[in-house]
Write a protein that holds these residues in place. Structure first.
Motif, PDB file in Angstrom:
ATOM      1  N   LEU A 580       0.762  -1.363  -0.090  1.00 22.43           N
ATOM      2  CA  LEU A 580       0.023   0.036  -0.026  1.00 22.43           C
ATOM      3  C   LEU A 580       0.898   1.082  -0.158  1.00 22.43           C
ATOM      4  O   LEU A 580       1.672   1.403   0.859  1.00 22.43           O
ATOM      5  CB  LEU A 580      -0.954  -0.077   1.314  1.00 22.43           C
ATOM      6  N   SER A 581       0.773   2.065  -1.173  1.00 17.23           N
ATOM      7  CA  SER A 581       1.251   3.415  -1.017  1.00 17.23           C
ATOM      8  C   SER A 581       0.348   4.503  -0.242  1.00 17.23           C
ATOM      9  O   SER A 581      -0.617   4.768  -0.770  1.00 17.23           O
ATOM     10  CB  SER A 581       1.989   3.802  -2.483  1.00 17.23           C
ATOM     11  N   VAL A 582       1.234   5.127   0.756  1.00 19.65           N
ATOM     12  CA  VAL A 582       0.598   6.014   1.285  1.00 19.65           C
ATOM     13  C   VAL A 582       1.260   7.234   1.430  1.00 19.65           C
ATOM     14  O   VAL A 582       2.768   7.269   1.915  1.00 19.65           O
ATOM     15  CB  VAL A 582       0.203   5.629   2.604  1.00 19.65           C
ATOM     16  N   THR A 583       0.741   8.476   1.170  1.00 21.78           N
ATOM     17  CA  THR A 583       1.375   9.863   1.405  1.00 21.78           C
ATOM     18  C   THR A 583       0.809  10.503   2.495  1.00 21.78           C
ATOM     19  O   THR A 583      -0.322  10.771   2.558  1.00 21.78           O
ATOM     20  CB  THR A 583       1.307  10.386   0.189  1.00 21.78           C
ATOM     21  N   THR A 584       1.616  10.923   3.522  1.00 25.98           N
ATOM     22  CA  THR A 584       1.213  11.790   4.665  1.00 25.98           C
ATOM     23  C   THR A 584       0.846  13.194   4.094  1.00 25.98           C
ATOM     24  O   THR A 584       1.304  13.555   3.177  1.00 25.98           O
ATOM     25  CB  THR A 584       2.228  11.910   5.704  1.00 25.98           C
ATOM     26  N   VAL A 585       0.164  13.920   5.052  1.00 25.65           N
ATOM     27  CA  VAL A 585      -0.440  15.313   4.515  1.00 25.65           C
ATOM     28  C   VAL A 585       0.900  16.321   4.646  1.00 25.65           C
ATOM     29  O   VAL A 585       1.720  16.313   5.444  1.00 25.65           O
ATOM     30  CB  VAL A 585      -1.453  15.527   5.564  1.00 25.65           C
TER      31      VAL A 585
END
Length: 645
Positions: A580-585
């Motif tokens: 899963l690719s997740v980008t933080t705010v």
């Protein structure tokens, strides 16, 4: 004796003091300017380096081999001897000579221990430089600073030495750790069967001191093995013996395996050294396959923040493996250091105590952590932990057992023994009971590997409140192990990993954290929990028994690749979930930049107020931006915070 093998570990020999027989005192020194005798737990031996030579190195296994080491013509060793000409190489194991070996039968291969030497460090010598020179030698397999004695692995409290008067109400009702699961190990269930009380099994307690004539022990006539000194922590050793071996005599307590024959082997040796590895070897050579060694020791280590298992040192690791290879089960206290063994690294950067890492090395010992007596059992905050830990038992201040004020005590009881050394005897007694039943029922004991699989099995034994986070294994449940009794040679080995988790999603993201959820998966025996991995790191960033977790301390505006693996009770890990690719705010220019009435702002300074970013045109203080902005005011509007990225 001569040998054509190199002797690996150079630990400084500690031939300094004379110990006064078996009553705990250390007498006059045999060398000039000796250290004070170990009459208190603060005693320290002189510092030494242990050197383990590689097997092909041809030097004799004896003391005073400086000339032989020089003759090896190795530049690193030559540099060390040149820098400190008075270096003194001695055998680490004094028992490995013709005279000493006559004290016990020693079947098995002892040659690995003839690779170990100690080097005493003269005053003024630079130990770090010497250690590096030994490590740099191509003839040296291992080199490290010899561990010092540390407190026994229990939580130190004032001993309760109040004598217990015999009456019709013995102390057994106070021994809650013997009660049925899930509270205790259900020892009375094992007592119903031949061998379940320990009959036919021998065991050795390896630590520092005991009161063998205690009224609840004296009938055992417990032998102190050759080469041992009854030196320190008499109450600790007596408490440990009491949990396993207190005689069923209506006087006080009842040992969990009271009919097994106990022995004692001290870490303090009568050649005036402190040598845990040697104490283990002597114990192993006293026992037979199916017997048990309890290793009531913990150790400090340069890279550890607290106490950890003694097997972290190579000599002790080899000694444990020697015993296990002889068919002897070794139960080892994890230590009271609150260290995560999964993340522990040696001075060489190796993850030797992480069973899912390529660096892992397995001594074969059953390592024990400590949990609360109350239900549900929770890991005690002081207990060292990690997926290497096989089992746990009571380690809170609730263990009722024997006590002693010195080696000559004959009475004394305590109600608040604690720590991983209170937990380890409970697991030891479980091992003894299972071996006694196996011998009585099948005529042969379990192998150490089989017995460890039984005791750590999630299918039979009691979990903690949160096994994935506690990471101290399972508490033995004798009733379930006996009801599902397996013949030696047929104990299953769980090598089937759980199914890979699916449905991994990010439920919420913020600047520095991400909350994840996924679908539950299954295992063929028992699923323990899940490990979460970030950016392909071999070490998990988090672990949980549930199907959600939050990763903290992330960087704002950064993309992370996250996977989840499922873990079972045998430390089998599933394949990874789909990544899963997740980008933080991203962080906002308004973040941590709220306007403050007491702050003095200069030309060009910015501040946010009610979601709007402002910039000062000249000096300003206590002038609210929304009330003092415009062409002729101190503040001008830059933009809204939501757009200021």
């Amino acid at each position: 004796m001569k040998r054509n093998r190199i002797i690996p570990l150079i630990m400084a020999t500690v031939l300094f003091m004379s110990l006064s027989s078996f009553h705990g005192g250390l007498a006059n020194a045999v060398e000039a300017d000796p250290p004070s005798a170990p009459l208190s737990p603060t005693f320290k031996y002189p510092e030494e380096i242990v050197v383990k030579f590689k097997p092909h190195v041809d030097i004799p296994y004896q003391n005073q081999i400086d000339a032989e080491v020089k003759a090896l013509q190795d530049p690193s060793l030559h540099a060390a001897l040149t820098q400190v000409p008075q270096l003194n190489f001695s055998r680490l194991f004094s028992i490995l000579d013709n005279n000493s070996q006559s004290l016990f039968s020693a079947p098995g291969n002892l040659s690995v221990f003839e690779q170990y030497y100690t080097v005493s460090i003269p005053d003024g010598a630079n130990m770090d430089i010497l250690l590096k020179q030994f490590k740099d030698s191509p003839l040296v397999e291992e080199a490290y600073i010899k561990p010092q004695p540390v407190m026994a692995p229990s939580i130190p409290l004032t001993p309760n030495s109040t004598p217990v008067q015999p009456d019709d109400d013995p102390n057994y009702p106070l021994q809650g750790y013997a009660s049925p699961a899930p509270s205790g190990i259900h020892a009375p269930y094992a007592w119903q069967f031949e061998g379940g009380d320990g009959k036919g099994i021998k065991w050795v307690d390896v630590e520092q001191g005991w009161a063998f004539n205690h009224e609840d022990l004296v009938n055992h006539a417990i032998p102190l093995l050759p080469g041992s000194l009854n030196a320190l922590y008499f109450g600790h050793g007596t408490a440990v013996l009491g949990q396993v071996a207190a005689v069923d005599n209506t006087i006080g307590n009842i040992g969990l395996a009271s009919k097994a024959q106990p022995f004692a082997s001290s870490q303090h040796r009568t050649n005036y050294t402190y040598n845990t590895a040697e104490a283990i070897i002597v114990a192993a050579n006293t026992l037979s396959a199916g017997d048990v060694i309890l290793l009531e020791a913990q150790t400090s280590y340069p890279t550890a923040s607290g106490y950890i298992p003694i097997e972290v040192y190579p000599a002790e690791f080899d000694a444990i493996q020697y015993a296990v290879n002889r068919g002897i089960t070794v139960v080892e206290a994890a230590g009271n250091g609150n260290v995560d063994l999964d993340r522990f690294q040696t001075v060489d950067g190796k993850y030797i105590l992480n069973p899912n890492h390529p660096d892992f090395r397995d001594s074969g010992a059953i390592i024990v952590g400590a949990a609360s007596a109350s239900l549900p059992h929770k890991r005690m905050g002081f207990s060292t932990h990690g997926n290497r830990i096989d089992a746990y038992a009571w380690g809170s201040w609730d263990v009722h057992t024997l006590d002693a004020v010195d080696a000559n005590s004959t009475t004394g009881y305590m109600k608040d023994f604690a720590g991983t050394s209170a937990a380890s005897p409970i697991v030891t007694a479980s091992a003894i009971s299972m071996q006694g039943i196996a011998k009585a029922t099948f005529g042969t004991p379990y192998s150490p590997a089989e017995l460890r699989r039984l005791i750590k099995s999630a299918a039979y034994n009691t979990p903690t409140a949160d096994p994935a986070r506690d990471k101290i294994g399972f508490m033995p449940n004798l009733r379930e192990m006996i009801k599902n009794l397996k013949a030696p040679g047929s104990v299953p080995h769980d090598i089937i990993a759980p199914l890979a988790p699916t449905g991994l999603v990010a439920a919420a993201t913020a600047q520095d954290n991400v909350t994840l959820t996924w679908d539950a998966t299954t295992d063929d025996v028992t699923l323990v929990g899940y490990d979460i991995f970030v950016n392909g790191n071999l070490l998990p960033s988090a672990w949980t028994s549930s199907t959600s977790a939050t990763l903290h301390s992330l960087n704002p505006g950064t993309t992370y690749t996250i996977t989840v693996k499922a873990r079972d009770g045998s430390n089998n890990l599933s394949e990874a979930s789909a990544p899963l690719s997740v980008t933080t705010v991203k962080s906002s220019i308004c973040s941590n930049n709220e306007w403050n009435a007491s702050t003095a702002y200069l030309n060009g300074h910015q501040a946010s107020y009610n979601g709007v970013l402002y910039q000062a045109k000249w000096w300003s203080q206590n002038q609210r931006p929304d009330q003092n902005s415009g062409p002729y005011a101190v503040w001008s509007i830059v933009q809204s915070c939501s757009a200021a990225n």
